[in-house]
Design an enzyme around this catalytic site. Structure first.
Site, mmCIF file in Angstrom:
data_model
loop_
_atom_site.group_PDB
_atom_site.id
_atom_site.type_symbol
_atom_site.label_atom_id
_atom_site.label_comp_id
_atom_site.label_asym_id
_atom_site.label_seq_id
_atom_site.Cartn_x
_atom_site.Cartn_y
_atom_site.Cartn_z
ATOM 1 N N GLU A 127 0.836 -1.205 0.000
ATOM 2 C CA GLU A 127 0.000 0.000 0.000
ATOM 3 C C GLU A 127 0.869 1.254 0.000
ATOM 4 O O GLU A 127 2.035 1.192 0.390
ATOM 5 C CB GLU A 127 -0.905 -0.014 1.246
ATOM 6 C CG GLU A 127 -1.806 -1.235 1.264
ATOM 7 C CD GLU A 127 -2.889 -1.175 2.323
ATOM 8 O OE1 GLU A 127 -2.849 -0.262 3.175
ATOM 9 O OE2 GLU A 127 -3.779 -2.038 2.265
ATOM 10 N N PRO A 128 0.289 2.391 -0.403
ATOM 11 C CA PRO A 128 1.078 3.625 -0.477
ATOM 12 C C PRO A 128 1.711 4.010 0.867
ATOM 13 O O PRO A 128 2.782 4.603 0.905
ATOM 14 C CB PRO A 128 0.056 4.684 -0.903
ATOM 15 C CG PRO A 128 -1.021 3.918 -1.599
ATOM 16 C CD PRO A 128 -1.076 2.575 -0.933
ATOM 17 N N ARG A 243 9.890 -15.984 -3.071
ATOM 18 C CA ARG A 243 11.176 -15.264 -3.028
ATOM 19 C C ARG A 243 12.282 -16.082 -3.684
ATOM 20 O O ARG A 243 13.240 -15.517 -4.227
ATOM 21 C CB ARG A 243 11.527 -14.905 -1.582
ATOM 22 C CG ARG A 243 10.728 -13.729 -1.084
ATOM 23 C CD ARG A 243 10.909 -13.439 0.390
ATOM 24 N NE ARG A 243 10.085 -12.283 0.770
ATOM 25 C CZ ARG A 243 9.685 -12.027 1.998
ATOM 26 N NH1 ARG A 243 10.022 -12.836 2.997
ATOM 27 N NH2 ARG A 243 8.956 -10.959 2.253
ATOM 28 N N GLU A 363 9.243 -8.048 -3.655
ATOM 29 C CA GLU A 363 9.025 -9.287 -2.859
ATOM 30 C C GLU A 363 9.738 -9.202 -1.501
ATOM 31 O O GLU A 363 10.253 -10.187 -0.981
ATOM 32 C CB GLU A 363 9.437 -10.527 -3.644
ATOM 33 C CG GLU A 363 8.589 -10.674 -4.895
ATOM 34 C CD GLU A 363 7.963 -12.016 -5.096
ATOM 35 O OE1 GLU A 363 8.002 -12.845 -4.155
ATOM 36 O OE2 GLU A 363 7.418 -12.237 -6.182
#
Ligand code: CAA
Length: 382
Positions: A127-128, A243, A363
């Site tokens: 999220e921002p 990952r 990631e």
């Protein structure tokens, strides 16, 4: 690791990906990088060849591959173009929460129609307000009868502008921090879902990265994965799986940089001989080769650990962190080997440096990987 040789099946998967990367991806890599074009025709071909939904079992229409085989493929694809590879493997990241957190009925309901044709999905966690602190997400999921209403914004989401399906993480109660997070499967067609613009990026320019807004999006409760508080664990377990292929992607970039530098060093002459005969360049090539080998082996080890039932939290963070740092170093040294030419867009090495940089960030930034590694490590001493 019991064996270092590949089985005939693994070799043919690797060869398929190698051929695809070199004949279909690499010839378009510079143009897509220059223009930031999203080469959907290449992604469709990857789907047709079974190079896209790698982690989805064959019973749902995926390729049903183990993590080791996925890594063999991803390294080869990234050798051709890291940006395209990011978009090709984003489905694995987005669909993994359904594999890990979905009921058998949900897996069948979501994965079978999705994998039956070429489609893209996105993993919507970041999220921002911050990406590293995944437990602090603000996108809200308010229960309303037999549905949830989603409200919030996600950012830096791979393939978001092109996806038909999102796996979305939202909080039912921010006070409960990570224990309040739930995971949902949300179709792009749901009312109130609006993907934003494609971001202009430094590297991985053939891939697409954007925002998605959820404004009053009604999601049936039956599309929630697991229980209400399971979302954080689903996200973390997903990242444990995904990952490792990022380690493979970074290894592919590093191998490409080493190959370009070695080939150039044999042709380029200074002081009356090829620069490959200067010890300064030999030392660079030797260090680059060590980094590539170590990155590959750490990635293979992490994949092997997970394929053999291990959790792989430690191993996947080590592989991702080491290989991405190695990719940046090797690309940097490749540019140095090319000298002034390496800095020019006309030559392919500067792209590798820009592409390598992202692997240290997405990631989970490498600072987060080091936090995870230290926590896992210290557990053994307690
Ligand atoms: N598997 C299962 N459970 C796990 C886990 C794992 N790997 N890691 C943690 N948990 C559990 C813990 O056991 C704990 O459970 P309990 O509450 O039951 O005890 C709970 O989760 C909280 O764990 P932590 O206290 O360790 O959580 P934290 O808040 O300190 O943060 C973190 C952990 C590792 C920093 C995590 O927030 C994190 O990984 N952040 C990075 C997020 C990330 O990688 N984002 C990338 C998004 S994808 C992307 O890049 C976009 C793209 O499209 C490519």
């Amino acid at each position: 690791m019991p064996e270092f040789s590949l089985t005939p099946d693994q070799e043919s998967l690797r060869d398929l990906a190698r051929k695809f990367a070199r004949t279909e991806m690499a010839p378009h890599a510079a143009e897509c990088d220059r223009t930031a074009r999203f080469p959907e025709e290449i992604y469709r071909k990857a789907y047709d060849l079974g190079l896209m939904n790698l982690n989805v079992p064959t019973e749902f229409g995926g390729s049903g591959l183990g993590l080791f085989e996925q890594c063999l493929i991803v390294e080869e694809l990234a050798y051709g173009c890291a940006g395209m590879t990011t978009s090709i493997i984003a489905n694995c990241l987005a669909l993994e929460p359904i594999l890990l957190g979905g009921s058998p009925e949900q897996r069948r309901r979501f994965l079978t129609p999705f994998c039956a044709s070429y489609q893209l999905a996105s993993f919507a966690l970041t999220e921002p307000s911050g990406g590293s602190d995944a437990g602090a997400i603000r996108t809200r999921a308010r229960r309303d009868g037999d549905a949830y209403v989603l409200e919030g914004e996600k950012c830096f989401i791979t393939n978001a502008p092109h996806a038909s399906l999102y796996t979305v993480f939202a909080t039912v109660d921010p006070e409960r921090k990570h224990k309040g997070i739930a995971a949902f499967v949300v179709p792009r067609s749901a009312k109130g879902v609006s993907p934003g613009k494609d971001e202009e990026k430094m590297g991985h320019r053939a891939s697409s990265t954007g925002t998605v807004r959820f404004e009053g999006v009604r999601v049936p409760a039956e599309d929630r994965l697991g229980e209400e508080g399971d979302g954080f664990s689903i996200a973390m377990r997903t990242l444990d799986q995904t990952r490792t292929p990022i380690g493979a992607l970074a290894t592919g970039i590093a191998q490409a940089a080493l190959d370009l530098a070695a080939a150039y060093s044999l042709k380029r002459e200074t002081f009356g001989k090829p620069i490959s005969e200067h010890q300064a360049i030999q030392i660079k090539l030797a260090n680059m080769a060590q980094a590539v080998h170590a990155a590959r082996l750490l990635t293979w080890h992490a994949a092997w650990t997970i394929d053999h039932g291990g959790k792989g939290t430690l191993e996947s963070s080590i592989a991702k962190c080491f290989a991405s740092d190695a990719a940046l170093d090797v690309a940097d040294e490749a540019i140095q080997t090319f000298g002034g030419y390496g800095y020019m867009k006309e030559y392919p090495v500067e792209k590798l440096l820009r592409d390598a940089k992202l692997t240290q960030i997405y990631e989970g930034a490498n600072e987060i990987q080091r936090t995870v590694i230290a926590r896992e490590l210290l557990r053994a001493y307690q």
